[in-house]
Design a protein around this motif. Structure first.
Motif, mmCIF file in Angstrom:
data_model
loop_
_atom_site.group_PDB
_atom_site.id
_atom_site.type_symbol
_atom_site.label_atom_id
_atom_site.label_comp_id
_atom_site.label_asym_id
_atom_site.label_seq_id
_atom_site.Cartn_x
_atom_site.Cartn_y
_atom_site.Cartn_z
ATOM 1 N N ALA A 46 43.349 8.207 65.179
ATOM 2 C CA ALA A 46 42.793 8.970 66.288
ATOM 3 C C ALA A 46 43.583 8.655 67.551
ATOM 4 N N ASP A 47 44.137 9.688 68.170
ATOM 5 C CA ASP A 47 44.887 9.517 69.418
ATOM 6 C C ASP A 47 44.017 9.928 70.595
ATOM 7 N N LEU A 48 44.163 9.214 71.702
ATOM 8 C CA LEU A 48 43.446 9.539 72.932
ATOM 9 C C LEU A 48 44.416 10.166 73.917
ATOM 10 N N LEU A 49 44.046 11.329 74.440
ATOM 11 C CA LEU A 49 44.914 12.073 75.339
ATOM 12 C C LEU A 49 44.054 12.718 76.422
ATOM 13 N N TYR A 50 44.700 13.413 77.359
ATOM 14 C CA TYR A 50 43.972 14.252 78.302
ATOM 15 C C TYR A 50 44.606 15.634 78.279
ATOM 16 N N TRP A 51 43.954 16.603 78.904
ATOM 17 C CA TRP A 51 44.466 17.983 78.912
ATOM 18 C C TRP A 51 44.368 18.532 80.315
ATOM 19 N N ARG A 52 45.451 19.147 80.771
ATOM 20 C CA ARG A 52 45.449 19.736 82.118
ATOM 21 C C ARG A 52 46.467 20.851 82.196
ATOM 22 N N THR A 53 46.095 21.949 82.812
ATOM 23 C CA THR A 53 47.012 23.074 82.977
ATOM 24 C C THR A 53 47.475 23.150 84.427
ATOM 25 N N THR A 54 48.504 23.912 84.664
ATOM 26 C CA THR A 54 49.007 24.082 86.023
ATOM 27 C C THR A 54 48.030 24.876 86.882
ATOM 28 N N ARG A 55 47.050 25.523 86.268
ATOM 29 C CA ARG A 55 46.031 26.271 87.023
ATOM 30 C C ARG A 55 44.862 25.384 87.428
ATOM 31 N N GLY A 56 44.918 24.101 87.050
ATOM 32 C CA GLY A 56 43.880 23.186 87.469
ATOM 33 C C GLY A 56 42.769 22.969 86.471
ATOM 34 N N GLU A 57 42.852 23.603 85.303
ATOM 35 C CA GLU A 57 41.852 23.348 84.263
ATOM 36 C C GLU A 57 42.160 22.006 83.614
ATOM 37 N N GLU A 58 41.143 21.178 83.442
ATOM 38 C CA GLU A 58 41.393 19.814 82.991
ATOM 39 C C GLU A 58 40.232 19.294 82.154
ATOM 40 N N VAL A 59 40.565 18.482 81.154
ATOM 41 C CA VAL A 59 39.582 17.739 80.372
ATOM 42 C C VAL A 59 39.985 16.274 80.434
ATOM 43 N N ASP A 60 39.020 15.425 80.762
ATOM 44 C CA ASP A 60 39.328 14.009 80.976
ATOM 45 C C ASP A 60 39.959 13.368 79.746
ATOM 46 N N PHE A 61 39.324 13.561 78.584
ATOM 47 C CA PHE A 61 39.809 12.925 77.361
ATOM 48 C C PHE A 61 39.737 13.885 76.184
ATOM 49 N N VAL A 62 40.741 13.811 75.328
ATOM 50 C CA VAL A 62 40.750 14.546 74.069
ATOM 51 C C VAL A 62 40.998 13.537 72.954
ATOM 52 N N VAL A 63 40.069 13.462 72.014
ATOM 53 C CA VAL A 63 40.252 12.630 70.828
ATOM 54 C C VAL A 63 40.827 13.531 69.739
ATOM 55 N N GLU A 64 42.028 13.205 69.274
ATOM 56 C CA GLU A 64 42.705 14.023 68.268
ATOM 57 C C GLU A 64 42.810 13.254 66.961
ATOM 58 N N THR A 65 42.246 13.823 65.903
ATOM 59 C CA THR A 65 42.411 13.297 64.546
ATOM 60 C C THR A 65 43.157 14.353 63.744
ATOM 61 N N PRO A 66 43.555 14.057 62.508
ATOM 62 C CA PRO A 66 44.288 15.064 61.732
ATOM 63 C C PRO A 66 43.540 16.384 61.555
ATOM 64 N N ASN A 67 42.208 16.369 61.639
ATOM 65 C CA ASN A 67 41.444 17.586 61.362
ATOM 66 C C ASN A 67 40.533 18.032 62.498
ATOM 67 N N ARG A 68 40.586 17.370 63.635
ATOM 68 C CA ARG A 68 39.608 17.684 64.668
ATOM 69 C C ARG A 68 40.124 17.346 66.053
ATOM 70 N N LEU A 69 39.703 18.144 67.025
ATOM 71 C CA LEU A 69 39.892 17.850 68.436
ATOM 72 C C LEU A 69 38.508 17.702 69.063
ATOM 73 N N LEU A 70 38.305 16.625 69.797
ATOM 74 C CA LEU A 70 37.031 16.410 70.476
ATOM 75 C C LEU A 70 37.306 16.242 71.973
ATOM 76 N N PRO A 71 37.064 17.298 72.773
ATOM 77 C CA PRO A 71 37.258 17.170 74.225
ATOM 78 C C PRO A 71 36.022 16.540 74.880
ATOM 79 N N ILE A 72 36.266 15.622 75.806
ATOM 80 C CA ILE A 72 35.177 14.876 76.446
ATOM 81 C C ILE A 72 35.393 14.865 77.959
ATOM 82 N N GLU A 73 34.382 15.295 78.694
ATOM 83 C CA GLU A 73 34.370 15.179 80.147
ATOM 84 C C GLU A 73 33.453 14.025 80.540
ATOM 85 N N VAL A 74 33.730 13.400 81.677
ATOM 86 C CA VAL A 74 32.948 12.268 82.163
ATOM 87 C C VAL A 74 32.461 12.591 83.568
ATOM 88 N N ARG A 75 31.149 12.455 83.802
ATOM 89 C CA ARG A 75 30.560 12.760 85.093
ATOM 90 C C ARG A 75 29.570 11.673 85.503
#
Length: 407
Positions: A324-353
């Motif tokens: 499982a790799d830990l990453l983040y996601w962000r576009t040049t338009r400002g859309e962002e997800v704090d953390f993405v957990v990536e496994t061979p078969n799944r993506l789990l995006p997680i926001e923290v507030r």
């Protein structure tokens, strides 16, 4: 994990920041299998490692060498020794530096060693519960409806408030102290030891005050994109020096570099890494926050809570049966997800507030990610300061942060 690695690999390397419990764990395992323990923190052992390293293990069946990063040349000789005698689990090494990031030693044990990182305590370890179960179940769930049903297994708990948990951090010794003042004194000593001993072992740095200033500035930028030139300018350093010192912070397990999730069909993505401190409690000290009561009003509150959650995700991800790799996601338009957990078969995006309620703006990044990757991510998660499991938007589940405590 360590037992399984010792049964499989010739050498097992246990890495992590100083004071996370590596030596304690290694000594406990040594009592199980009669492993001889020695530490290179002792000057006479270090001198022997430099002068006659083979004397350290001659005639011994199983050996633990503590703080092995203090003698990088020792790893080259260990490679020769385990090739000569390829017995499984013969050497257990501990290191307060990430050997995989040290250019001088990263190739020494290639194919011969298994690496395990020991992070600071999680909230679950602190309270004696199974924290890793939450992440396992989230990655197995097929839909947001299935996630909602998990709420009965992870009831909201008021064991700690977010500022208290973040300020306390995860270093075992600091957690045993009974006041914020005592923890600050301990952290002051930790930073001094790190600068004066651990850092000098890794690299010759003439100006420690400049390095400490860079460390403080890096922690103040927790959760932000790495900007070498901006950081160097604010620290009064050359960009090349700032880059080298930032690498040293990561090698010595004081910071974590979070890569970007870079696969996209249609959006331009930001690909610079984000920087986080390894322990939220030590980060509070470096930010000048001297008590938990002052954290909630600090401008660093949100980013330090993100760092605290990342500590947990990293610890839980390491326990999964799949990579499982830990990453983040962000576009040049400002859309962002704090953390993405990536496994061979799944993506789990997680926001923290840190808020107790959620609005549309809090869900914008998750909704954009789910639209972009509908096949890999059937739902997203918001960890927040509220008390209820709920579904604030289609395929988005809000989970109380206390679920990190596990079940």
């Amino acid at each position: 994990q360590v037992r399984a690695a010792l049964a499989t690999m010739r050498v097992v390397v246990l890495t992590g920041a100083r004071q996370t419990g590596k030596t304690t764990l290694a000594q406990e395992l040594g009592r199980e299998d009669g492993r001889f323990f020695m530490t290179l923190d002792r000057p006479e052992i270090l001198e022997l490692a430099e002068r006659d390293p083979e004397a350290l293990w001659e005639g011994l069946e199983r050996v633990t060498i503590d703080e092995v990063q203090r003698s990088p040349q020792l790893l080259n000789l260990l490679t020769i020794e385990v090739d000569r005698n390829p017995a499984k689990g013969r050497f257990l090494l501990t290191s307060s530096a990430n050997l995989l990031l040290m250019e001088s030693v990263s190739d020494s044990l290639a194919g011969r060693a298994g690496y395990i990182s020991l992070p600071p305590f999680t909230l679950a370890e602190r309270m004696g519960t199974d924290g890793g179960r939450l992440l396992r179940l989230l990655l197995e769930a097929s839909s947001s409806a299935a996630v909602l049903k998990l709420g009965t297994e992870f009831p909201s708990r008021d064991v700690l408030k977010i500022p208290r948990a973040v300020f306390d951090g995860g270093y075992p010794e600091a957690l045993q102290l009974d006041s914020d003042r005592a923890r600050n004194i301990w952290r002051e000593g930790y930073v001094a030891t790190y600068l004066e001993r651990d850092l000098r072992n890794l690299s010759a740095i003439a100006d420690l005050p400049d390095f400490l200033r860079l460390l403080r500035l890096a922690v103040l930028r927790s959760g932000q994109l790495v900007n070498i030139d901006g950081l160097a300018r604010d620290a009064g350093l050359a960009s090349s020096t700032a880059r080298r010192w930032l690498n040293l912070l990561e090698v010595s397990c004081q910071t974590v570099s979070l890569p970007a999730y870079a696969t996209s069909r249609s959006k331009r993505l930001i690909k610079s890494p984000k920087l986080y401190p390894s322990d939220s409690g030590l980060a509070c000290y470096l930010c000048g926050i001297s008590e938990a009561a002052g954290l909630e009003s600090s401008p660093q509150f949100g980013s330090l809570f993100e760092a605290y959650v990342l500590q947990h995700l990293a610890a839980f991800a390491a326990l999964l049966p799949v990579r499982a790799d830990l990453l983040y996601w962000r576009t040049t338009r400002g859309e962002e997800v704090d953390f993405v957990v990536e496994t061979p078969n799944r993506l789990l995006p997680i926001e923290v507030r840190t808020s107790r309620t959620l609005g549309k703006r809090d869900l914008r990044g998750l909704r954009a990610f789910l639209e972009e990757y509908p096949d890999g991510a059937p739902f997203g998660v918001v960890l927040y300061a509220g008390q209820e499991w709920m579904r604030p938007a289609r395929n988005v589940v809000a989970i109380p942060w206390s679920a990190l405590l596990g079940s």
